[in-house]
Scaffold this motif. Structure first.
Motif, mmCIF file in Angstrom:
data_model
loop_
_atom_site.group_PDB
_atom_site.id
_atom_site.type_symbol
_atom_site.label_atom_id
_atom_site.label_comp_id
_atom_site.label_asym_id
_atom_site.label_seq_id
_atom_site.Cartn_x
_atom_site.Cartn_y
_atom_site.Cartn_z
ATOM 1 N N ARG A 105 42.538 35.929 43.207
ATOM 2 C CA ARG A 105 41.379 35.452 42.437
ATOM 3 C C ARG A 105 40.094 36.155 42.878
ATOM 4 O O ARG A 105 39.773 36.203 44.056
ATOM 5 N N LYS A 106 39.354 36.644 41.878
ATOM 6 C CA LYS A 106 38.031 37.239 42.106
ATOM 7 C C LYS A 106 37.027 36.665 41.115
ATOM 8 O O LYS A 106 36.149 37.366 40.608
ATOM 9 N N SER A 107 37.231 35.385 40.834
ATOM 10 C CA SER A 107 36.322 34.665 39.950
ATOM 11 C C SER A 107 36.201 33.239 40.477
ATOM 12 O O SER A 107 36.912 32.857 41.413
ATOM 13 N N ASN A 108 35.307 32.493 39.894
ATOM 14 C CA ASN A 108 35.090 31.109 40.339
ATOM 15 C C ASN A 108 35.256 30.162 39.145
ATOM 16 O O ASN A 108 34.280 29.721 38.548
ATOM 17 N N PRO A 109 36.517 29.859 38.803
ATOM 18 C CA PRO A 109 36.768 29.033 37.624
ATOM 19 C C PRO A 109 36.463 27.559 37.859
ATOM 20 O O PRO A 109 36.438 27.085 38.993
ATOM 21 N N VAL A 110 36.226 26.861 36.766
ATOM 22 C CA VAL A 110 36.151 25.404 36.791
ATOM 23 C C VAL A 110 37.452 24.893 36.184
ATOM 24 O O VAL A 110 37.788 25.233 35.055
ATOM 25 N N LEU A 111 38.208 24.096 36.937
ATOM 26 C CA LEU A 111 39.485 23.581 36.452
ATOM 27 C C LEU A 111 39.218 22.249 35.749
ATOM 28 O O LEU A 111 39.209 21.191 36.368
ATOM 29 N N TYR A 112 38.989 22.334 34.448
ATOM 30 C CA TYR A 112 38.564 21.147 33.703
ATOM 31 C C TYR A 112 39.634 20.060 33.688
ATOM 32 O O TYR A 112 39.320 18.867 33.747
ATOM 33 N N THR A 113 40.915 20.463 33.616
ATOM 34 C CA THR A 113 41.985 19.445 33.577
ATOM 35 C C THR A 113 42.080 18.680 34.889
ATOM 36 O O THR A 113 42.598 17.564 34.927
ATOM 37 N N LEU A 114 41.586 19.285 35.975
ATOM 38 C CA LEU A 114 41.625 18.634 37.288
ATOM 39 C C LEU A 114 40.241 18.196 37.757
ATOM 40 O O LEU A 114 40.109 17.636 38.851
ATOM 41 N N ASP A 115 39.228 18.476 36.934
ATOM 42 C CA ASP A 115 37.850 18.139 37.315
ATOM 43 C C ASP A 115 37.557 18.652 38.720
ATOM 44 O O ASP A 115 37.105 17.924 39.600
ATOM 45 N N TYR A 116 37.804 19.958 38.907
ATOM 46 C CA TYR A 116 37.769 20.506 40.258
ATOM 47 C C TYR A 116 37.256 21.938 40.247
ATOM 48 O O TYR A 116 37.607 22.735 39.372
ATOM 49 N N ASN A 117 36.432 22.261 41.231
ATOM 50 C CA ASN A 117 35.972 23.625 41.459
ATOM 51 C C ASN A 117 36.640 24.156 42.724
ATOM 52 O O ASN A 117 36.353 23.651 43.820
ATOM 53 N N PRO A 118 37.508 25.163 42.623
ATOM 54 C CA PRO A 118 38.157 25.716 43.821
ATOM 55 C C PRO A 118 37.140 26.391 44.736
ATOM 56 O O PRO A 118 36.005 26.643 44.336
ATOM 57 N N PRO A 119 37.559 26.712 45.972
ATOM 58 C CA PRO A 119 36.651 27.430 46.880
ATOM 59 C C PRO A 119 36.194 28.754 46.271
ATOM 60 O O PRO A 119 36.870 29.311 45.398
ATOM 61 N N HIS A 120 35.073 29.252 46.746
ATOM 62 C CA HIS A 120 34.575 30.538 46.270
ATOM 63 C C HIS A 120 35.638 31.604 46.491
ATOM 64 O O HIS A 120 36.357 31.591 47.502
ATOM 65 N N TRP A 121 35.732 32.532 45.557
ATOM 66 C CA TRP A 121 36.812 33.517 45.627
ATOM 67 C C TRP A 121 36.763 34.347 46.904
ATOM 68 O O TRP A 121 37.801 34.787 47.411
ATOM 69 N N GLN A 122 35.573 34.547 47.469
ATOM 70 C CA GLN A 122 35.478 35.331 48.693
ATOM 71 C C GLN A 122 36.034 34.585 49.910
ATOM 72 O O GLN A 122 36.246 35.190 50.966
ATOM 73 N N ASP A 123 36.278 33.300 49.753
ATOM 74 C CA ASP A 123 36.847 32.503 50.847
ATOM 75 C C ASP A 123 38.367 32.375 50.756
ATOM 76 O O ASP A 123 38.988 31.787 51.648
ATOM 77 N N VAL A 124 38.951 32.915 49.681
ATOM 78 C CA VAL A 124 40.390 32.733 49.452
ATOM 79 C C VAL A 124 41.224 33.311 50.591
ATOM 80 O O VAL A 124 42.161 32.672 51.079
ATOM 81 N N LYS A 125 40.914 34.516 51.037
ATOM 82 C CA LYS A 125 41.698 35.153 52.101
ATOM 83 C C LYS A 125 41.726 34.278 53.353
ATOM 84 O O LYS A 125 42.792 34.042 53.939
ATOM 85 N N GLU A 126 40.560 33.778 53.754
ATOM 86 C CA GLU A 126 40.490 32.923 54.943
ATOM 87 C C GLU A 126 41.272 31.626 54.731
ATOM 88 O O GLU A 126 41.979 31.166 55.633
#
Length: 242
Positions: free
Chosen positions: A112-133
């Motif tokens: 992932r290199k984007s910051n999607p809003v997961l509307y079905t889960l009402d959730y914002n995942p971590p920033h894409w730059q934090d995914v590796k960590e």
């Protein structure tokens, strides 16, 4: 229910090795249940009874071209799982990438290199730059999970699933990859593939309970029920052979 599952597993272990016919039957069941669960929760309207005819090479009018492509990809993914299990491989970055790529029908992992809003889960995942960590932390957690969860392999599998969705590491198909990692973990620990008997709404609600309130129980109970029911079927099949 968990203690009953442990007892049923011990009985099944005592009946091994199974005959070639029984092993073939179980493998076909596992494949059908993985396919139906995956397609159903991916949004397909295909029915469970339509899976077998497709696997036998028959044309099912209700199945779309995307369904057929997904079925082929998931079949290949199960083979990849089996190869890793033969090697007794722990969950790793390579396993995550391979299961994701084969199930998606791609050769290069699209982290992932984007910051999607997961509307079905009402959730914002971590920033894409934090995914590796986050993924590195996730893999480290898998090595201490058994101790933290007192050896409950089903609970570990449920957490694996929800933690992957919490990170949302790929550009697409994170939910299906999370389920595949869950199945891989269970297979590696000696449990069968099972049908996850949740509607899309129930599935999303169980994930939301974890993301919003850290409640693993709704999803864990679905995993527990699925394993319990599958073990009952396997006990019937193997009893007939004795």
């Amino acid at each position: 229910m968990y203690q009953d599952i442990l007892k049923k597993s011990l009985i099944l272990d005592s009946r091994k090795p199974y005959s070639i016919g029984i092993r073939k039957q179980i493998k076909e069941m596992d494949l059908c249940e993985l396919l139906y669960t995956s397609l159903h929760l991916d949004g397909s309207i295909i029915k469970k009874e339509q899976i077998k005819p497709i696997l036998a090479g028959k044309v099912v009018a209700e199945a779309t071209l995307n369904d057929h492509m997904a079925i082929e990809n998931y079949i290949n993914t199960l083979s990849v799982m089996e190869n890793f299990i033969d090697l007794k491989s722990d969950i790793s970055l390579k396993i995550m990438e391979d299961l994701h790529n084969v199930s998606c029908g791609v050769t290069e992992t699209l982290w992932r290199k984007s910051n999607p809003v997961l509307y079905t889960l009402d959730y914002n995942p971590p920033h894409w730059q934090d995914v590796k960590e986050k993924i590195e932390e996730f893999i480290k957690w898998t090595y201490r999970a058994d101790e933290e969860l007192e050896g409950n392999k089903l609970l570990k599998a449920a957490y694996l699933h929800n933690k992957i969705i919490e990170i949302y590491p790929f550009e697409y198909n994170c939910e299906s990859t999370a389920r595949l990692i869950m199945y891989y973990s269970l297979l590696r620990d000696g449990y069968p593939v099972f049908e996850l008997r949740l509607s899309e709404t129930e599935y999303n609600t169980s994930i939301l309970e974890y993301l919003k309130h850290r409640k693993i129980e709704p999803f864990y109970k679905a995993v527990e029920r699925g394993i319990y029911n599958k073990l009952d079927v396997l006990l019937q099949i193997t009893e007939e052979e004795e």
